[in-house]
Design an enzyme around this catalytic site. Structure first.
Site: not given
Ligand code: SAH
Length: 357
Positions: A104, A124, A128, A131, A346
């Site tokens: 995406e 990934c 987390c 995510c 994401c």
């Molecule tokens: N792996 C890297 C980059 C990809 S995620 C990182 O962790 O920074 C990019 C951002 O999107 C991160 O800050 C992550 O915490 C956020 N993110 C992921 N899932 C999310 C969600 N459901 N709602 C809001 N932000 C989210």
């Protein structure tokens, strides 16, 4: 495209795909083909600046060289299988890869900028909790060509007069877990023989792979964003399990020592989760943790995941949290949730396309 390139740890060129190659490599290839070295810049200009997708378009090359290129190389081109448009102007692309995988990219226009949110991996491994991409697990790394191709794919979707101004690696994947190919991508994006994008307009976001953060800022002048999300190890261990390997004190100590350019700051991203990390005590702890750093904070509205018990913080809670940071001399901005109607968080569009409800 050479499948081996996707699993090897080395940044070695994949061979056949021109979008993977640096100037040095193209110069060597051109010399090997018995041509003058200035042809290398000419070809790369066609690929990265003029958007050529075939060697036939490169009319100012000698026919023999064009034939040689056609026989030995390809130019990775975008195949976007799905574009969804949000009522707020955000556009989300699902880009199909040669092996049937998909990634995406999201175009996010604001008043002054048009930002492209780019992916670095299919899936990934960072796990987390909040995510959507994490729930896929890691399928594979993207090649440099696959990372770069998101840019021409997005350019096709721009309205007249619109131009991409900023590039953030905040899409699917952990960019620093695909380090050699990421650096190659950044080199091609920022070189005059490549895309000529100013590194000040590029941000790499990481969950905190400490050794790679240090390398990145030693080797490239891009901006860094760190996803922090929690102010205690206990909570961060749960939200972002990489914390068990690089706990907060190690992460922040490394951030303190990073070679950050003058006048520049590290951005810390903080997803606001109701009753989890959004208390005023959390805000005060965050001020303390970040005080020794040149930092700014980006408070992010949580984009809810289907089936997850997590809830986003209320606007009032986010604003109260922001006020404490600001009072503590920490610049904190609130990132409005964009593209909610198109599953722009994401990994969400991928999940919808692959597990339709
Ligand atoms: N792996 C890297 C980059 C990809 S995620 C990182 O962790 O920074 C990019 C951002 O999107 C991160 O800050 C992550 O915490 C956020 N993110 C992921 N899932 C999310 C969600 N459901 N709602 C809001 N932000 C989210």
């Amino acid at each position: 495209m050479n499948a081996n390139s996707q699993t090897s740890a080395e940044p070695a060129p994949t061979g056949a795909d021109f979008r993977d190659l640096t100037l040095d490599e193209v110069e060597q290839m051109v010399a090997g083909a018995g041509e003058r070295s200035y042809r290398a810049r000419q070809i790369l200009h066609w690929v990265h600046a003029r958007g050529a997708e075939s060697f036939d378009e490169m009319r100012d090359l000698p026919a023999a060289l064009r034939n040689y290129l056609k026989q030995n190389f390809t130019i990775g081109h975008p195949v976007s299988s799905f574009v969804s448009r949000s009522s707020d102007g955000a556009r989300k692309l699902l880009i199909r890869l040669d092996d049937g995988e998909a990634i995406e990219s999201v175009i996010i226009p604001t008043e002054k900028r048009v930002t492209l949110c780019m992916s670095s991996q299919v899936g990934c491994a960072m796990a987390c909790e909040f995510c959507a991409t994490a729930h896929m697990g890691l399928h594979r790394n993207l090649t440099t060509s696959e990372m770069l191709v998101q840019i021409p794919a997005a350019r096709r979707e721009l309205a007249g007069g619109e131009e991409l101004t900023n590039f953030v690696f905040m899409g699917m994947g952990e960019p620093l877990a695909n380090y050699p190919r990421l650096v190659r991508t950044l080199t091609i994006m920022t070189s005059d023989w490549g895309m000529g994008i100013s590194p000040r307009r590029i941000t790499v976001s990481t969950v905190g792979l400490v050794p790679m953060m240090e390398r990145l800022l030693g080797e490239t002048p891009v901006n860094l964003a760190v996803s922090i999300h929690a102010t205690t190890n206990e909570l961060r261990d749960r939200l972002a399990p990489i914390n068990q390997r690089y706990p907060l004190e190690v992460l922040l100590d490394a951030c303190r020592k990073l070679p950050i350019k003058r006048r520049s700051r590290i951005t810390f991203e903080y997803v606001m989760l109701a009753g989890v990390n959004d208390s005023l005590a959390d805000a005060r702890r965050l001020v303390k943790l970040l005080a020794p750093l040149r930092a700014k904070v980006n408070l992010i509205f949580y984009n809810p995941l289907a089936g997850s018990p997590l809830r986003g913080s209320s606007r009032a809670a986010v604003e109260a949290f922001q006020a404490i940071l600001n009072n503590g001399n920490l610049t904190a901005t609130i990132r409005e949730s964009r593209g909610l109607d198109i599953a722009a968080a994401c990994g969400q569009l991928y999940a919808e396309q692959h597990n339709p409800a």
